[in-house]
Design an enzyme around this catalytic site. Structure first.
Site, PDB file in Angstrom:
ATOM      1  N   LYS A 286       0.837  -1.197   0.000  1.00 43.10           N
ATOM      2  CA  LYS A 286       0.000   0.000   0.000  1.00 43.10           C
ATOM      3  C   LYS A 286       0.873   1.248   0.000  1.00 43.10           C
ATOM      4  O   LYS A 286       1.935   1.243   0.621  1.00 43.10           O
ATOM      5  CB  LYS A 286      -0.861   0.044   1.273  1.00 43.10           C
ATOM      6  CG  LYS A 286      -2.040  -0.893   1.311  1.00 43.10           C
ATOM      7  CD  LYS A 286      -2.803  -0.706   2.621  1.00 43.10           C
ATOM      8  CE  LYS A 286      -3.881  -1.743   2.818  1.00 43.10           C
ATOM      9  NZ  LYS A 286      -5.010  -1.631   1.888  1.00 43.10           N
ATOM     10  N   ARG A 360     -10.138 -11.533   2.933  1.00 46.56           N
ATOM     11  CA  ARG A 360     -11.060 -12.576   2.473  1.00 46.56           C
ATOM     12  C   ARG A 360     -10.407 -13.955   2.520  1.00 46.56           C
ATOM     13  O   ARG A 360     -11.092 -14.959   2.666  1.00 46.56           O
ATOM     14  CB  ARG A 360     -11.530 -12.224   1.053  1.00 46.56           C
ATOM     15  CG  ARG A 360     -10.409 -12.172   0.045  1.00 46.56           C
ATOM     16  CD  ARG A 360     -10.810 -11.456  -1.244  1.00 46.56           C
ATOM     17  NE  ARG A 360     -10.913 -10.008  -1.071  1.00 46.56           N
ATOM     18  CZ  ARG A 360     -11.250  -9.162  -2.047  1.00 46.56           C
ATOM     19  NH1 ARG A 360     -11.521  -9.624  -3.259  1.00 46.56           N
ATOM     20  NH2 ARG A 360     -11.302  -7.867  -1.814  1.00 46.56           N
TER      21      ARG A 360
HETATM   22  N1  BES Z   1      -7.905  -3.694   4.972  1.00 49.14           N
HETATM   23  C1  BES Z   1      -8.145  -3.331   3.622  1.00 49.14           C
HETATM   24  C2  BES Z   1      -9.455  -2.563   3.454  1.00 49.14           C
HETATM   25  C3  BES Z   1      -9.520  -1.224   4.127  1.00 49.14           C
HETATM   26  C4  BES Z   1      -9.183  -0.072   3.437  1.00 49.14           C
HETATM   27  C5  BES Z   1      -9.949  -1.114   5.439  1.00 49.14           C
HETATM   28  C6  BES Z   1      -9.248   1.165   4.058  1.00 49.14           C
HETATM   29  C7  BES Z   1     -10.028   0.129   6.060  1.00 49.14           C
HETATM   30  C8  BES Z   1      -9.671   1.272   5.374  1.00 49.14           C
HETATM   31  C9  BES Z   1      -8.199  -4.582   2.754  1.00 49.14           C
HETATM   32  O1  BES Z   1      -7.378  -5.619   3.149  1.00 49.14           O
HETATM   33  C10 BES Z   1      -7.740  -4.179   1.385  1.00 49.14           C
HETATM   34  O2  BES Z   1      -6.609  -3.820   1.249  1.00 49.14           O
HETATM   35  N2  BES Z   1      -8.633  -4.272   0.399  1.00 49.14           N
HETATM   36  C11 BES Z   1      -8.318  -3.929  -0.934  1.00 49.14           C
HETATM   37  C12 BES Z   1      -8.887  -4.983  -1.843  1.00 49.14           C
HETATM   38  C13 BES Z   1      -8.407  -4.887  -3.261  1.00 49.14           C
HETATM   39  C14 BES Z   1      -6.927  -5.154  -3.337  1.00 49.14           C
HETATM   40  C15 BES Z   1      -9.165  -5.884  -4.103  1.00 49.14           C
HETATM   41  C16 BES Z   1      -8.923  -2.545  -1.221  1.00 49.14           C
HETATM   42  O3  BES Z   1     -10.002  -2.256  -0.701  1.00 49.14           O
HETATM   43  O4  BES Z   1      -8.289  -1.763  -1.901  1.00 49.14           O
HETATM   44 MN    MN Z   2      -5.407  -5.438   2.375  1.00 47.97          MN
END
Ligand code: BES
Ligand code: MN
Ligand code: ZN
Length: 512
Positions: A286, A360
């Site tokens: 990230k 997931r």
């Molecule tokens: N933990 C994150 C989701 C999240 C984002 C929670 C901001 C709280 C605040 C999750 O693991 C994630 O990174 N999801 C990705 C999924 C994508 C790679 C398909 C997302 O939401 O960008």
């Molecule tokens: Mn994530």
């Protein structure tokens, strides 16, 4: 915080602050003037209403007004907190107002408060909301503050007298309401602490230990599994995510089993929480501005833990199990890669197309494990997708379910608890984006409909069991101080889960 009931004229009582929740018609209502408020105004020779009006205070939601009483009433200051329109009243309006009152009172260094309960239909719910609002609103996370000791050691509000409306007699049930509300609020504040704690001091091991301490305290059964156990259980997706961190993963199961053997035989309810103690994204790293909040990625497990703490004391007549798989999502020489294929507990294979879609993967294995209990219902809470924040913002959780009845039950529980959820579709054709050339499915689709594809991924692991998935990415944190929220962790989900168990207990009793 201690609460006691009182009757008669609140404006005579000695305290640091006197709190009046005020409807937007209260200050001008000639037909049904609110007696106690008028009495306070009279004691100030009309100055209370006059200054409130000149400051623009009308009793609207989110409005707060502070009045120096100069000895004209028993309390040093009067705080008016707006409730908005009476026709639109909900206990949540009172919970938010109570939160603002306690924050204002604390800023004035108040230690004692007197509250005039408003005349509303369901007084028991109003009492619950006020007590929760006070306890939640007083929450502060200052463990790591070493400077500004004055602020840290400032007096805290610890005595609250609740004045019943005219003509209402105190009942035993009122004390029960206060006790329950305090329990729920304390558990929520504990969940907030777990989420607010920095990731280095809230590792999977520490989170599991916190669960264990709580379980011992309230008498829940607990089983904690290490990497070996997780391997034995063939949780290939969970193991895949955990690989990139030097922190050991933990599989945690908490169980409440009723003492009555007949009740213990009933089909259980299962809760599952996401417990990524830090989500760096893994090799699909990230950017910093998205990573900064990722200590909150275990908020689902915190909600489940907070709820179990209360449920153990409620002792419902059916078993309740709570599960989470705690690990970190880190980039490392040993981390899971893009293009890897992971074999899930159920045997389904998953091609990794984005290591940041880790929640997931862990949840899939944990849901399959929970489902082995043949539960009557599974509810999972997860900070699963950024897309859900885009869709619903910071105050509403996304809800997904193929079971209308269970969705309705969860939705009613959320409404009664004062937490907002909104149903999003589990549209099956969206599943196409998870199709893989090399495995049974991919772990991540594209950006469009990201929360739906994440929910559809989870659905693969719950079979036909009634199931509700709550995506709490948005409401897990409040971006600012508001009502009974402070900036940071909210403890979202604790109240809804507790209410769900309370409602289910009532339904069961009614059916017998
Ligand atoms: N933990 C994150 C989701 C999240 C984002 C929670 C901001 C709280 C605040 C999750 O693991 C994630 O990174 N999801 C990705 C999924 C994508 C790679 C398909 C997302 O939401 O960008
Ligand atoms: Mn994530
Ligand atoms: Zn995550």
């Amino acid at each position: 915080m201690n609460f006691a009931f009182a009757a008669a004229d609140a404006s005579k009582a000695r305290a640091d602050v006197l709190v009046f929740p005020v409807f937007d018609t209260d200050l001008t209502d000639k037909k049904h003037p609110p007696k106690n408020l008028i009495s306070a105004d009279k004691k100030t020779k009309g100055l209370l209403f006059k200054t409130a009006a000149s400051e623009g205070f009308k009793g609207k939601a989110e409005q707060t007004f502070v009045f120096q009483s100069h000895g004209k009433v028993g309390a040093t200051r009067v705080i008016l907190v707006g409730l908005g329109a009476r026709a639109k009243f909900t206990p949540e309006a009172l919970r938010l107002a109570a939160g603002r009152a306690v924050k204002t009172a604390t800023r004035m260094k108040a230690k004692t408060a007197v509250v005039q309960l408003p005349v509303v239909r369901e007084l028991d719910q109003a009492i619950k909301a006020i007590v929760e609002g006070f306890e939640l609103g007083a929450y502060k996370y200052d463990r790591w503050k070493t400077q500004n000791k004055d602020e840290k050691n400032a007096p805290r509000l610890d005595k609250v007298q609740l004045f019943l409306p005219e003509g209402v007699k105190k009942e035993k049930m009122h004390d029960g309401m206060v006790a329950h509300a305090r329990l729920v609020a304390h558990a929520t504040n504990w969940a907030r602490d777990l989420v607010n704690e920095p990731p280095a001091t809230m590792t999977p091991t520490i989170l599991a230990d916190a669960a264990k301490t709580m379980a011992k305290e309230v008498g829940l059964n607990i089983a904690i599994g290490d990497r070996k156990k997780i391997t034995e259980l063939k949780m290939g997706m969970f193991l895949g995510v955990a690989r990139g961190s030097i922190e050991e993963p933990r599989l945690v199961q908490l169980s409440y089993i009723p003492r009555d053997p007949e009740a213990a035989k009933r089909q259980p309810v299962c809760f599952v929480g996401k417990a990524i103690t830090f989500d760096s994204g893994g090799l699909s790293l990230k950017p910093s501005d998205a990573m900064i909040d990722m200590k909150t990625d275990m908020a689902g497990s915190a909600a489940v833990l907070g709820a179990m703490k209360v449920i153990a004391r409620m002792a419902p007549p059916f078993p309740v199990h709570a599960y989470f798989g705690a690990c970190e999502n880190m980039p490392d020489g040993n981390a899971y890669r893009l293009g890897d294929v992971l074999v899930s507990k159920l045997g389904k294979t998953v091609e990794i197309t984005n290591t940041d879609a880790e929640g997931r993967l862990v949840l899939g294995d944990i849901l399959a494990y929970a489902n082995e209990q043949k539960p009557a219902a599974i509810i999972d809470l997860a900070t699963l997708t950024g897309a859900c924040i885009i869709a619903l913002g910071n105050y509403i959780a996304g809800a997904f379910s193929a079971d209308d009845q269970l969705f309705y039950d969860v939705s009613e529980s959320a409404r009664l608890a004062g937490e907002e959820i909104w149903r999003l579709p589990l549209t099956e054709f969206q599943r196409d984006v998870l199709k893989s050339e090399v495995a049974d499915m991919k772990n991540a689709g594209d950006r469009a409909g990201g929360s739906i594809s994440a929910a559809l991924f989870l659905k693969e692991f719950v079979g036909d069991t009634p199931w509700v998935h709550l995506d709490i990415a948005g409401p897990s944190q409040s971006p600012r101080e508001r009502g009974y929220f402070s900036k940071g962790a909210t403890g979202i989900g604790v109240r809804t889960l507790v209410e769900f168990i309370a409602r289910r207990t009532e339904q069961l009793a009614a059916a017998q």
